[in-house]
Design a protein around this motif. Structure first.
Motif, PDB file in Angstrom:
ATOM      1  N   UNK A   1      -1.173 -14.528  49.833  1.00 28.72           N
ATOM      2  CA  UNK A   1      -0.008 -13.921  49.189  1.00 28.72           C
ATOM      3  C   UNK A   1      -0.319 -13.321  47.806  1.00 28.72           C
ATOM      4  N   UNK A   2      -0.914 -14.126  46.907  1.00 29.69           N
ATOM      5  CA  UNK A   2      -1.140 -13.669  45.527  1.00 29.69           C
ATOM      6  C   UNK A   2      -2.599 -13.367  45.247  1.00 29.69           C
ATOM      7  N   UNK A   3      -3.316 -12.998  46.284  1.00 28.90           N
ATOM      8  CA  UNK A   3      -4.758 -12.778  46.170  1.00 28.90           C
ATOM      9  C   UNK A   3      -5.116 -11.862  44.999  1.00 28.90           C
ATOM     10  N   UNK A   4      -4.322 -10.818  44.814  1.00 26.58           N
ATOM     11  CA  UNK A   4      -4.646  -9.839  43.775  1.00 26.58           C
ATOM     12  C   UNK A   4      -4.525 -10.439  42.373  1.00 26.58           C
ATOM     13  N   UNK A   5      -3.590 -11.352  42.186  1.00 25.50           N
ATOM     14  CA  UNK A   5      -3.304 -11.862  40.841  1.00 25.50           C
ATOM     15  C   UNK A   5      -3.865 -13.245  40.551  1.00 25.50           C
ATOM     16  N   UNK A   6      -4.202 -13.979  41.586  1.00 26.62           N
ATOM     17  CA  UNK A   6      -4.619 -15.354  41.362  1.00 26.62           C
ATOM     18  C   UNK A   6      -6.118 -15.527  41.572  1.00 26.62           C
ATOM     19  N   UNK A   7      -6.818 -15.816  40.456  1.00 28.60           N
ATOM     20  CA  UNK A   7      -8.265 -16.057  40.544  1.00 28.60           C
ATOM     21  C   UNK A   7      -8.523 -17.334  41.342  1.00 28.60           C
ATOM     22  N   UNK A   8      -7.597 -18.287  41.256  1.00 26.54           N
ATOM     23  CA  UNK A   8      -7.747 -19.537  42.010  1.00 26.54           C
ATOM     24  C   UNK A   8      -7.712 -19.275  43.515  1.00 26.54           C
ATOM     25  N   UNK A   9      -6.704 -18.501  43.934  1.00 27.83           N
ATOM     26  CA  UNK A   9      -6.607 -18.198  45.363  1.00 27.83           C
ATOM     27  C   UNK A   9      -7.833 -17.428  45.835  1.00 27.83           C
ATOM     28  N   UNK A  10      -8.316 -16.511  44.994  1.00 22.18           N
ATOM     29  CA  UNK A  10      -9.524 -15.762  45.380  1.00 22.18           C
ATOM     30  C   UNK A  10     -10.711 -16.704  45.555  1.00 22.18           C
ATOM     31  N   UNK A  11     -10.821 -17.693  44.666  1.00 27.02           N
ATOM     32  CA  UNK A  11     -11.928 -18.649  44.759  1.00 27.02           C
ATOM     33  C   UNK A  11     -11.802 -19.497  46.029  1.00 27.02           C
ATOM     34  N   UNK A  12     -10.572 -19.924  46.329  1.00 28.57           N
ATOM     35  CA  UNK A  12     -10.353 -20.746  47.530  1.00 28.57           C
ATOM     36  C   UNK A  12     -10.685 -19.953  48.789  1.00 28.57           C
ATOM     37  N   UNK A  13     -10.190 -18.715  48.841  1.00 26.99           N
ATOM     38  CA  UNK A  13     -10.422 -17.880  50.024  1.00 26.99           C
ATOM     39  C   UNK A  13     -11.922 -17.593  50.189  1.00 26.99           C
ATOM     40  N   UNK A  14     -12.588 -17.280  49.077  1.00 31.59           N
ATOM     41  CA  UNK A  14     -14.043 -17.018  49.150  1.00 31.59           C
ATOM     42  C   UNK A  14     -14.776 -18.262  49.646  1.00 31.59           C
ATOM     43  N   UNK A  15     -14.329 -19.432  49.193  1.00 34.44           N
ATOM     44  CA  UNK A  15     -14.989 -20.679  49.611  1.00 34.44           C
ATOM     45  C   UNK A  15     -14.772 -20.936  51.104  1.00 34.44           C
ATOM     46  N   UNK A  16     -13.566 -20.680  51.584  1.00 33.25           N
ATOM     47  CA  UNK A  16     -13.286 -20.894  53.018  1.00 33.25           C
ATOM     48  C   UNK A  16     -14.113 -19.933  53.869  1.00 33.25           C
ATOM     49  N   UNK A  17     -14.229 -18.685  53.406  1.00 35.47           N
ATOM     50  CA  UNK A  17     -15.023 -17.699  54.152  1.00 35.47           C
ATOM     51  C   UNK A  17     -16.499 -18.125  54.195  1.00 35.47           C
TER      52      UNK A  17
END
Ligand code: C2E
Ligand code: MG
Ligand code: MG
Ligand code: MG
Length: 291
Positions: free
Chosen positions: A215-231
């Motif tokens: 949802x907030x991928x563009x604005x949230x560095x935390x979400x980006x880190x989580x998504x990158x880690x899952x990938x």
């Protein structure tokens, strides 16, 4: 009606329980009505399936479709699963209804094949309750036999919470399903309270990242880190990875840059009727002719 009830309560002074009672009963009555409607819904043919494309991020081509249940309660109301799945999970109706979903998906898949479309895997959601019920494996086997579908065209999605509920028994059942050639994926990944050990323990092939992280991928560095880690985790365990809830090109680009394989969401399509979904399928003759 609330106004008359209020008026009535005032008029009767201390007897105002007459006001509260009907209000409380209304919620219970509504639940009761919903539940009794659901008991007849299968026989009345009120369920239907919708199909939402899952796209290959690299090629932007169709990879699979998720099957999502809808309940046509009456002429006005098309009810979404979050409003009725919890009720039928509790009263056990999920077992026959869930079996209907699997069968209907397999029949639709075969109908598309016969009509000359390319085979596209369909992903069906399963509830924990369907695992607890002993008949799942036998009923899936029967559906495969009777419809003639290639099990490689069927996937089951299970949430991590559902997986963790009945460890031993669930593992046994998933092994049998996997042995039939049906792929398993973890749905809503990252939202359940579970250890990652089950990724090793259960025969899982795919992870679906919950849309809460997208949802907030563009604005949230935390979400980006989580998504990158899952990938990254998916890659090193050789699992496929799907991002759910992709609604815009910004999210798509970020996912692509992070090496995510597949994406699902309103950017491509909302869940579509079978008539609409058919328009998204490539035709076999067109593909063979290289069109
Ligand atoms: P799910 O399996 O995680 O399915 C994805 C949900 O996200 C669907 O909601 C879909 O419409 C919605 N969605 C897809 N793309 C987007 C997007 O870009 N933005 C947003 N905001 N939402 C998006 P739906 O169809 O209401 O289903 C809700 C849940 O109900 C499903 O979540 C699944 O857990 C359950 N469900 C649906 N069909 C079945 C079924 O046949 N059996 C069982 N046991 N559960 C089902
Ligand atoms: Mg799902
Ligand atoms: Mg999901
Ligand atoms: Mg969900």
């Amino acid at each position: 009606n609330a106004d008359t009830a209020m008026y009535h309560a005032k008029a009767t002074g201390r007897n105002n329980y007459k006001y509260f009672q009907p209000v409380m009963n209304e919620a219970a009555a509504q639940h009761f009505e919903l539940e009794s409607n659901l008991r007849n819904a299968l026989a009345r043919d009120q369920f239907s399936l919708t199909y939402q494309p899952i796209m290959d991020i690299g090629t932007r081509r169709l990879h699979a479709m998720e099957v999502l249940l809808r309940w046509r309660r009456n002429e006005q109301d098309l009810v979404l699963p979050d409003c009725f799945i919890p009720i039928i999970e509790e009263n056990g109706l999920i077992v026959p209804i869930g079996e209907w979903v699997i069968r209907q998906a397999c029949e639709q898949s075969m109908a598309w094949l016969r009509a000359g479309f390319m085979p596209v895997p369909l992903a069906v959601n399963l509830s924990a309750r369907q695992f607890m019920h002993g008949g799942l494996v036998a009923s899936v086997r029967r559906i495969l036999d009777e419809t003639g579908i290639d099990p490689a065209l069927l996937e089951f999605e299970i949430t991590e919470t559902a997986l963790m509920q009945h460890g031993e028994q669930t593992q046994e059942i998933l092994e049998q399903i996997n042995a039939m050639g049906i792929r398993l994926s973890i749905d809503d990944f990252g939202t359940g309270y579970s250890s990652l050990a089950y990724l090793k323990r259960f025969p899982v092939k795919k992870i679906k990242i919950d849309r809460a992280f997208i949802k907030d991928l563009a604005n949230s560095a935390e979400d980006r880190a989580i998504v990158a880690a899952i990938i990254a985790l998916s890659g090193s365990l050789q699992l496929s990875v799907v991002a759910e809830g992709v609604e815009n090109e910004g999210q798509y680009a970020l996912l692509q840059r992070n090496g995510c394989q597949f994406a699902q969401g309103f950017l491509f399509s909302e869940p579509a009727s079978h008539e609409e979904a058919r328009l998204l399928l490539p035709r076999r003759d067109a593909v063979l002719a290289g069109v």
